[in-house]
Design an enzyme around this catalytic site. Structure first.
Site, short mmCIF file in Angstrom:
data_model
loop_
_atom_site.label_atom_id
_atom_site.label_comp_id
_atom_site.label_asym_id
_atom_site.label_seq_id
_atom_site.Cartn_x
_atom_site.Cartn_y
_atom_site.Cartn_z
N SER A 5 0.87 -1.09 0.09
CA SER A 5 0.05 -0.12 0.05
C SER A 5 0.74 1.47 0.15
O SER A 5 1.60 1.62 -1.01
CB SER A 5 -0.91 -0.29 1.16
OG SER A 5 -1.87 0.95 1.11
N LYS A 48 -0.46 -4.44 -3.40
CA LYS A 48 -1.76 -3.82 -3.07
C LYS A 48 -1.85 -2.31 -3.64
O LYS A 48 -1.30 -1.26 -3.34
CB LYS A 48 -1.97 -3.62 -1.38
CG LYS A 48 -3.28 -3.11 -1.10
CD LYS A 48 -3.53 -3.08 0.35
CE LYS A 48 -4.75 -2.43 0.45
NZ LYS A 48 -5.03 -1.17 0.14
#
Length: 500
Positions: free
Chosen positions: A284, A309
């Site tokens: 992320s 991600k």
């Protein structure tokens, strides 16, 4: 229409409409059908389900229908735990893990934590979690099984020195710094970012001011195991290394609308050589920062491929209580590259966890000689510094064998197994050696040579030392030690005849 302020995991502050969009028409009819089914089940089903059970079942069904592991419902308590985790407070047992075959290895234990009090140490292997074998599970899955609400119990089977023992732990709420740092040998600064929360950029800046006052000559930024957090925190951190106005990330919503996130020029530009450590748990916001620094050639990435991600979530508080974490956008790197499901490939692949920091320091000091010294009785040193690794050379049939991946990754080589070709490639720069274990052949400099058998021990492939000269590696063996030294290109790489 009323609006509700929400925030995105690994993204930004955003305003979303309150209540279900498009309550008229098709969605309204479907909502009514769901409510009717719940009502009949509640009033007539022989199992006497309660309202909370039906509500949770309906929510679970809705979430499962979109096939998105990142969209989930939080109860009030879970939402509080989630928010705390982004600020360095979490419920757990105080373990940090790293990937290690075949079981995850403890890379750190928080002082005073349940794991610390139970006697778990760095280097221990986690063999089972609540009775389930961890062999074959990826690190993210093991970490997920160990996490849980404060006050809940956890049973671990721990292996140390070939012996197993069981411990029962109770999870607790613990706090840790979101940023930690120290100065390594060679006057290299080291910063570990645990999570991208609201305090991350500020704590990082304070640490950088201290490091600069001590005149560091380079910096290792460790994003291994960092699950992400707020995108704005990643953008703020990028501002320490990139000029004002540089694009850090681009978000794209379901309608194709793009929003660009750029450095603001509020932080001082740190003109330092930079290496970034990443692994399969870097996700992320950590991937946003790593990807931007890589694409601008501002840093060399070292370690393993990141998690992959590349989507962002909003946290929407619900009027009935709790919150919905919902995926609402994809994010792209500055060049427009999507990393979702792919991750980011590091510039220097180092799969042995205990070598990753060593490799990052090597990248910051490329002029220094590289060497690996094995003690036959145990113990290994890389570039003159002791490394915590249980590896050693073997002697068989008059030949000395070395742990292939460890030794060559320590010297700066990329080691890859190509299953389709049944080959092992070993390369750095213009130096390359191809091994075909099945045919006992090695290829280098456009020629092929006979190769002695490779051998396996404790999950490691061992290579005879005779082919190492093909890679410009000098081998010295004396007094119970084996030293491998990477010769500089200026010395030339000889292609000798290998032993048969």
């Amino acid at each position: 229409m009323r609006t509700r302020l929400v925030f995105l995991l690994a993204v930004f502050l955003l305003i979303l409409p309150a209540g279900p969009a498009g309550a008229e028409g098709e969605l309204y009819r479907e909502e009514k059908a769901v409510a009717e089914v719940m009502d009949y089940l509640y009033r007539y089903h022989i199992a006497r389900p309660d309202a909370q059970q039906l509500m949770q079942g309906a929510i679970d069904g809705l979430l499962n229908s979109v096939g998105d592991p990142y969209t989930e419902y939080f109860s009030a308590g879970e939402l509080e735990d989630f928010a705390r985790s982004l600020e360095g407070s979490f419920a757990g047992v105080g373990l940090e893990l790293e990937a290690c075959f075949p079981y995850p290895r403890v890379s750190g234990v928080f002082p005073g934590s349940p794991a610390f009090r139970a006697g778990i140490r760095e280097g221990d292997l986690i063999v089972r979690v609540d009775g389930e074998e961890t062999s074959g599970l990826d690190l993210a899955r093991v970490a997920e099984k160990i996490r849980g609400p404060a006050g809940s119990r956890l049973w671990l089977t721990v292996r140390r020195g070939g012996s197993d023992f069981n411990v029962e732990l109770t999870r607790e709420v613990m706090s840790s710094p979101v940023v930690e740092g120290k100065i390594l040998a060679g006057n290299i600064g080291y910063v570990k970012v645990h999570v991208f929360g609201s305090r991350t950029a500020g704590e990082f800046g304070a640490l950088m001011r201290e490091f600069q006052s001590r005149g560091i000559g380079g910096l290792v930024l460790d994003l291994r195991g960092d699950p992400g957090g707020y995108l704005q925190a990643a953008v703020d951190l990028a501002g320490y290394f990139l000029p004002s106005g540089q694009v850090v990330a681009i978000t794209v919503d379901r309608n194709g609308r793009e929003e660009v996130y750029s450095t603001a020029g509020e932080n001082p530009d740190l003109d330092l050589p930079l290496a970034v450590l990443v692994d399969g748990m870097s996700a992320s916001a950590a991937e946003v920062l790593a990807g931007a620094l890589q694409e601008y050639h501002r840093a060399v990435l070292v370690g393993g491929r990141t998690y992959g991600k590349g989507v962002a979530q909003a946290i929407v508080p619900l009027e009935a209580g709790g919150a919905l974490k919902i995926t609402i956008a994809r994010f792209l790197t500055p060049s427009g590259r999507s990393i979702d499901g792919r991750g980011i490939e590091p510039d220097r692949q180092v799969s042995v966890p205990s070598l990753q920091l060593v490799a990052a320091c090597q990248e910051l000091q490329p002029h220094l000689p590289r060497s690996v010294t094995f003690n036959f009785a145990g113990g290994v040193m890389v570039d003159g510094e002791r490394v915590d690794a249980a590896v050693y050379p073997l002697v068989a049939d008059g030949e000395i064998y070395i742990p292939l991946r460890f030794a060559l990754e320590a010297l700066g080589f990329n080691v890859q197994w190509h299953p389709d070709l049944k080959q092992i490639s070993i390369r750095t720069g213009s130096r390359e050696l191809i091994l075909e274990p099945g045919s006992k052949t090695a290829f280098a400099g456009g020629k092929n040579f006979k190769l002695k058998n490779l051998t396996w021990r404790e999950g490691n492939i061992y290579l005879p030392v005779s082919p190492l000269s093909l890679l410009g590696i000098k081998v010295q063996h004396d007094a119970g030690q084996l030293k491998l030294e990477l010769l500089p290109d200026e010395a030339g790489i000889m292609i000798p005849v290998l032993n048969h």
